[in-house]
Enzyme design. Structure first.
Site, PDB file in Angstrom:
ATOM      1  NE  ARG A  67      -2.230  -1.249   3.457  1.00 21.09           N
ATOM      2  CZ  ARG A  67      -2.649  -0.956   4.677  1.00 21.09           C
ATOM      3  NH1 ARG A  67      -3.823  -0.390   4.860  1.00 21.09           N
ATOM      4  NH2 ARG A  67      -1.896  -1.233   5.726  1.00 21.09           N
ATOM      5  CG  ASN A 103      -3.954  -4.442   3.122  1.00 20.49           C
ATOM      6  OD1 ASN A 103      -3.375  -4.399   2.050  1.00 20.49           O
ATOM      7  ND2 ASN A 103      -3.304  -4.370   4.264  1.00 20.49           N
TER       8      ASN A 103
END
Length: 90
Positions: A18, A36
């Site tokens: 990320r 996520n």
């Protein structure tokens, strides 16, 4: 404005994925978010110029060093309400 939705599978959680996407998207001046998913995938939603989105997509396919990207599903659409900034969520 073009919008790109990516669902990334493989070893993509717990490896800085990320943060990698966030940095790249900000460099490209894109808006959107990366998060996520509970199923182990990472979801990327980004809006901006098509060329910049294609560059982000290509970076996501590679991923950071610790990741192993197995599959990237992509979907293109128009985003008449593109926001500002790129964020890490979830």
């Amino acid at each position: 404005m073009p919008r790109l939705h990516l669902m990334v599978s493989g070893r993509v959680q717990g490896v800085g994925f990320r943060a990698f996407v966030w940095r790249r998207a900000r460099e490209l001046r894109l808006s959107g978010e990366v998060s996520n998913r509970r199923d182990g995938r990472v979801e990327v939603i980004a809006s901006g110029p098509r060329r910049a989105l294609e560059t982000l997509r290509d970076a996501v396919r590679e991923g950071p060093v610790a990741a192993r990207v197995e599959h990237v599903a992509e979907d293109w659409s128009d985003d008449p309400h593109a926001g500002s900034g790129f964020h890490i969520t979830g």
